[in-house]
Motif scaffolding. Structure first.
Motif, mmCIF file in Angstrom:
data_model
loop_
_atom_site.group_PDB
_atom_site.id
_atom_site.type_symbol
_atom_site.label_atom_id
_atom_site.label_comp_id
_atom_site.label_asym_id
_atom_site.label_seq_id
_atom_site.Cartn_x
_atom_site.Cartn_y
_atom_site.Cartn_z
ATOM 1 N N GLY A 182 0.798 -1.211 0.000
ATOM 2 C CA GLY A 182 0.000 0.000 0.000
ATOM 3 C C GLY A 182 0.827 1.255 0.000
ATOM 4 N N SER A 183 0.286 2.309 0.575
ATOM 5 C CA SER A 183 0.987 3.567 0.601
ATOM 6 C C SER A 183 0.401 4.511 1.613
ATOM 7 C CB SER A 183 0.948 4.194 -0.779
ATOM 8 O OG SER A 183 -0.239 3.877 -1.406
ATOM 9 N N LEU A 184 1.106 5.591 1.870
ATOM 10 C CA LEU A 184 0.719 6.508 2.921
ATOM 11 C C LEU A 184 0.909 7.934 2.485
ATOM 12 C CD1 LEU A 184 0.379 7.346 5.968
ATOM 13 C CD2 LEU A 184 2.818 7.126 6.100
ATOM 14 N N GLY A 185 0.155 8.843 3.021
ATOM 15 C CA GLY A 185 0.482 10.222 2.743
ATOM 16 C C GLY A 185 -0.707 11.107 2.485
ATOM 17 N N HIS A 186 -0.395 12.345 2.191
ATOM 18 C CA HIS A 186 -1.429 13.341 1.928
ATOM 19 C C HIS A 186 -1.212 13.910 0.543
ATOM 20 C CE1 HIS A 186 -2.429 13.095 6.145
ATOM 21 N NE2 HIS A 186 -1.148 13.222 6.396
ATOM 22 N N ARG A 187 -2.289 14.279 -0.101
ATOM 23 C CA ARG A 187 -2.179 14.839 -1.431
ATOM 24 C C ARG A 187 -1.636 16.251 -1.373
ATOM 25 N NH1 ARG A 187 -8.219 13.595 -2.218
ATOM 26 N NH2 ARG A 187 -7.972 13.620 0.007
ATOM 27 N N SER A 188 -0.805 16.594 -2.314
ATOM 28 C CA SER A 188 -0.276 17.948 -2.392
ATOM 29 C C SER A 188 -0.624 18.543 -3.732
ATOM 30 C CB SER A 188 1.244 17.919 -2.231
ATOM 31 O OG SER A 188 1.828 17.265 -3.337
ATOM 32 N N ALA A 189 -0.668 19.870 -3.774
ATOM 33 C CA ALA A 189 -0.992 20.544 -5.035
ATOM 34 C C ALA A 189 0.052 20.210 -6.081
ATOM 35 C CB ALA A 189 -1.045 22.054 -4.812
ATOM 36 N N MET A 194 -10.712 6.168 1.392
ATOM 37 C CA MET A 194 -10.029 5.926 2.659
ATOM 38 C C MET A 194 -8.661 5.283 2.463
ATOM 39 S SD MET A 194 -11.752 2.470 4.283
ATOM 40 C CE MET A 194 -13.385 3.159 4.372
ATOM 41 N N LEU A 195 -8.396 4.756 1.268
ATOM 42 C CA LEU A 195 -7.120 4.114 0.988
ATOM 43 C C LEU A 195 -6.104 5.061 0.349
ATOM 44 C CD1 LEU A 195 -8.250 0.619 -0.393
ATOM 45 C CD2 LEU A 195 -7.649 1.258 1.953
ATOM 46 N N PHE A 196 -6.424 6.320 0.246
ATOM 47 C CA PHE A 196 -5.493 7.261 -0.382
ATOM 48 C C PHE A 196 -4.213 7.349 0.456
ATOM 49 C CE2 PHE A 196 -3.638 11.105 -1.955
ATOM 50 C CZ PHE A 196 -4.053 11.179 -3.281
ATOM 51 N N THR A 197 -3.082 7.097 -0.193
ATOM 52 C CA THR A 197 -1.804 7.043 0.515
ATOM 53 C C THR A 197 -0.741 7.845 -0.221
ATOM 54 O OG1 THR A 197 -0.937 5.140 -0.694
ATOM 55 C CG2 THR A 197 -2.403 4.674 1.187
ATOM 56 N N ALA A 198 0.494 7.759 0.281
ATOM 57 C CA ALA A 198 1.622 8.440 -0.361
ATOM 58 C C ALA A 198 1.855 7.914 -1.767
ATOM 59 C CB ALA A 198 2.888 8.264 0.483
ATOM 60 N N MET A 199 1.449 6.677 -2.013
ATOM 61 C CA MET A 199 1.576 6.124 -3.358
ATOM 62 C C MET A 199 0.740 6.949 -4.342
ATOM 63 S SD MET A 199 2.681 3.844 -5.455
ATOM 64 C CE MET A 199 3.302 2.569 -4.349
ATOM 65 N N ASP A 200 -0.476 7.265 -3.953
ATOM 66 C CA ASP A 200 -1.346 8.071 -4.808
ATOM 67 C C ASP A 200 -0.755 9.463 -5.037
ATOM 68 O OD1 ASP A 200 -4.062 6.363 -4.841
ATOM 69 O OD2 ASP A 200 -3.226 6.314 -2.826
ATOM 70 N N THR A 252 7.113 5.019 -2.522
ATOM 71 C CA THR A 252 7.853 4.136 -3.418
ATOM 72 C C THR A 252 7.462 2.685 -3.191
ATOM 73 O OG1 THR A 252 9.722 5.662 -3.437
ATOM 74 C CG2 THR A 252 10.142 3.398 -4.152
ATOM 75 N N ILE A 253 7.370 1.918 -4.273
ATOM 76 C CA ILE A 253 7.019 0.510 -4.169
ATOM 77 C C ILE A 253 8.218 -0.308 -3.701
ATOM 78 C CG2 ILE A 253 6.430 -1.554 -5.510
ATOM 79 C CD1 ILE A 253 4.763 0.200 -7.298
ATOM 80 N N ASN A 254 7.992 -1.173 -2.738
ATOM 81 C CA ASN A 254 8.989 -2.154 -2.328
ATOM 82 C C ASN A 254 8.859 -3.336 -3.281
ATOM 83 O OD1 ASN A 254 10.140 -4.516 -1.075
ATOM 84 N ND2 ASN A 254 10.209 -3.376 0.850
ATOM 85 N N THR A 255 9.786 -3.464 -4.209
ATOM 86 C CA THR A 255 9.666 -4.477 -5.257
ATOM 87 C C THR A 255 9.609 -5.889 -4.689
ATOM 88 O OG1 THR A 255 10.859 -3.029 -6.787
ATOM 89 C CG2 THR A 255 10.665 -5.333 -7.400
ATOM 90 N N ARG A 256 10.386 -6.146 -3.660
ATOM 91 C CA ARG A 256 10.375 -7.484 -3.065
ATOM 92 C C ARG A 256 9.007 -7.796 -2.461
ATOM 93 N NH1 ARG A 256 15.030 -9.135 1.118
ATOM 94 N NH2 ARG A 256 16.218 -8.825 -0.826
ATOM 95 N N ALA A 257 8.442 -6.829 -1.732
ATOM 96 C CA ALA A 257 7.119 -7.023 -1.138
ATOM 97 C C ALA A 257 6.068 -7.169 -2.228
ATOM 98 C CB ALA A 257 6.782 -5.852 -0.218
ATOM 99 N N LEU A 258 6.214 -6.393 -3.283
ATOM 100 C CA LEU A 258 5.281 -6.472 -4.403
ATOM 101 C C LEU A 258 5.269 -7.863 -5.028
ATOM 102 C CD1 LEU A 258 3.507 -5.364 -6.751
ATOM 103 C CD2 LEU A 258 5.628 -4.629 -7.849
ATOM 104 N N LYS A 259 6.456 -8.400 -5.289
ATOM 105 C CA LYS A 259 6.554 -9.720 -5.915
ATOM 106 C C LYS A 259 5.998 -10.797 -4.992
ATOM 107 C CE LYS A 259 10.319 -10.646 -8.270
ATOM 108 N NZ LYS A 259 11.751 -10.736 -8.642
ATOM 109 N N LEU A 260 6.259 -10.674 -3.702
ATOM 110 C CA LEU A 260 5.740 -11.653 -2.746
ATOM 111 C C LEU A 260 4.212 -11.598 -2.721
ATOM 112 C CD1 LEU A 260 6.199 -13.724 -0.472
ATOM 113 C CD2 LEU A 260 6.299 -11.792 1.137
ATOM 114 N N TYR A 261 3.660 -10.401 -2.666
ATOM 115 C CA TYR A 261 2.211 -10.252 -2.659
ATOM 116 C C TYR A 261 1.613 -10.818 -3.937
ATOM 117 C CZ TYR A 261 -2.415 -8.189 -2.154
ATOM 118 O OH TYR A 261 -3.771 -8.029 -2.035
ATOM 119 N N ASP A 262 2.215 -10.484 -5.045
ATOM 120 C CA ASP A 262 1.688 -10.918 -6.340
ATOM 121 C C ASP A 262 1.707 -12.437 -6.490
ATOM 122 O OD1 ASP A 262 0.946 -10.182 -9.228
ATOM 123 O OD2 ASP A 262 2.723 -11.450 -9.515
ATOM 124 N N ARG A 263 2.769 -13.077 -6.047
ATOM 125 C CA ARG A 263 2.906 -14.524 -6.237
ATOM 126 C C ARG A 263 2.103 -15.327 -5.218
ATOM 127 N NH1 ARG A 263 5.475 -11.542 -9.246
ATOM 128 N NH2 ARG A 263 7.371 -12.134 -10.385
#
Length: 303
Positions: A31-38, A207-213, A264-275
Motif C-alpha cells: 500500500g501507501s501513505l500520505g497526503h495529497r499535495s498541489a 479511505m485508501l489514499f496514501t503516499a503512493m497516490d 515508493t514501491i517495495n519491489t520485493r514485497a510487491l513480488k511476494l504479494y503478487d505470487r
C-alpha cells in the motif's frame, strides 16, 4: 496492484478545459501513505492530452474547446516512473487484467484501443496472445517507445471516422490521473462504435489514499457506484461492476498508517504479494465484489 485513492467525488472537482494529467501505472502490495499535495496533482498541461490511455476519453463542446491550448512534452513530466517500471513485476496481477480484456475480444478483426498505454506493458501482453491494440499515450518519449515496438500510436486530436471507431477500449489505472473524468469518459464513448465495450480498472475507496497516490499524481480513488454513475452519464450501459483485490484493501490500509511516506514501491514485497497473496485475493472477489476491495473494475457498453 495499484493503490490510489484521492480527491473528492468527481462531481465536486473543479472543471477545466483539459482532461488529463500525466499518468503512471502503479502496482501496490503493501500500500501507501500520505497526503495529497498541489504539486502532485499535475495536470497534463491544461490540455486534453493523449493520455488518451489506457493510457484516454459526446454531446459536449467541441474538441478544441475542451482541449484548450496545446503544449509540448517538455511542459509536463511523469511522476513515479520507478513505480511504473515496477509494475512489470506483478505477473499475476497483470495477467488478471489482460484476461479481463481478452474475454471481450469477440473477433480477430476487432479494433482495440489501449487508453493510456504508458510503456506498453499491457499492449505487449496482449500482443503475446496475438491481439494487437492501438495505443493512446501523451508522453512523447513513451510514444517513441511504443512506435519502436510497432504499435499504432493514435493522435488524440484526430476525430475518428465511423470505420475507425473501436469495438473495445480498455483503461487500467488511468482515470484517477484525469482531472475531468466525466469529460474523459464522454470522449471515450465517442471513440466506441455502437455495441462497443469499455473496460475500466481504477483504484478504489478514498479511505485508501496514501503516499503512493500522491507520488504518482492521483486526483481520487473511486467508489464502485461513483464510477458507474460517471459512465452512465456518458451514455454507457453498465454490464459488470465490482471491487477487486479484497486482501489488498487491508494491506493498503495497514501501509497507510504504518508504512513509508515516500510512496515508493517495495519491489520485493510487491513480488511476494503478487505470487502468494493476490491469487487468493482474486478468489475472494466473488464474495466481496459488491462490498470492498483495493480496485474497481467496470465493464460498460455503448448502445
Amino acid at each position: 496492484m495499484n493503490t490510489g485513492v484521492g480527491a473528492p467525488d468527481a462531481s465536486t472537482a473543479p472543471r477545466a478545459p483539459n482532461l488529463f494529467s500525466p499518468h503512471s501505472i502503479t502496482v501496490v502490495a503493501p500500500g501507501s501513505l500520505g497526503h495529497r499535495s498541489a504539486a502532485s496533482r499535475r495536470n497534463f498541461a491544461d490540455v486534453v492530452a493523449p493520455q488518451c490511455s489506457r493510457t484516454t476519453l459526446a454531446a459536449m463542446p467541441s474538441i478544441e474547446e475542451l482541449r484548450g491550448p496545446r503544449v509540448t512534452s517538455s511542459e509536463f513530466a511523469y511522476t513515479g516512473c520507478d513505480n511504473l517500471e515496477a509494475m512489470t513485476e506483478a505477473v499475476n496481477y497483470n495477467r488478471f487484467l489482460i484476461d479481463c480484456v481478452e474475454k471481450h475480444v469477440t473477433s480477430p478483426d476487432l479494433r482495440i484501443l489501449d487508453f493510456g498505454a504508458g510503456r506498453g506493458t499491457y499492449a505487449d501482453m496482449l500482443a503475446e496472445r496475438n491481439i494487437i491494440p492501438d495505443c493512446l499515450e501523451p508522453d512523447a518519449e513513451l510514444q517513441k517507445l511504443l512506435l519502436s515496438k510497432g504499435y499504432k500510436v493514435v493522435d488524440c486530436e484526430a476525430e475518428p471516422s465511423e470505420s475507425e471507431m473501436y469495438g473495445l477500449i480498455y483503461s487500467f489505472n488511468v482515470f484517477e490521473h484525469i482531472k475531468n473524468d466525466q469529460e474523459a469518459s464522454e470522449h471515450l464513448t465517442s471513440l466506441l462504435r455502437p455495441g462497443g465495450t469499455l473496460v475500466i480498472y481504477v483504484p478504489a475507496l478514498e479511505m485508501l489514499f496514501t503516499a503512493m497516490d500522491t507520488k504518482v499524481g492521483h486526483y481520487r480513488r473511486y467508489r464502485r457506484t461513483q464510477l458507474n454513475r460517471i459512465l452512465r452519464n456518458a451514455g454507457l450501459e453498465i454490464v459488470e461492476s465490482r471491487y477487486c483485490d479484497p486482501i489488498g484493501f487491508f494491506a493498503t490500509l495497514a501501509y497507510k498508517y504504518a508504512g513509508s511516506d515516500d510512496g515508493t514501491i517495495n519491489t520485493r514485497a510487491l513480488k511476494l504479494y503478487d505470487r502468494v497473496v493476490f491469487p487468493l485475493s482474486k478468489l475472494l472477489q466473488s464474495v466481496t465484489g459488491k462490498l470492498f476491495g483495493k480496485n474497481v473494475l467496470v465493464v460498460a457498453t455503448k448502445a
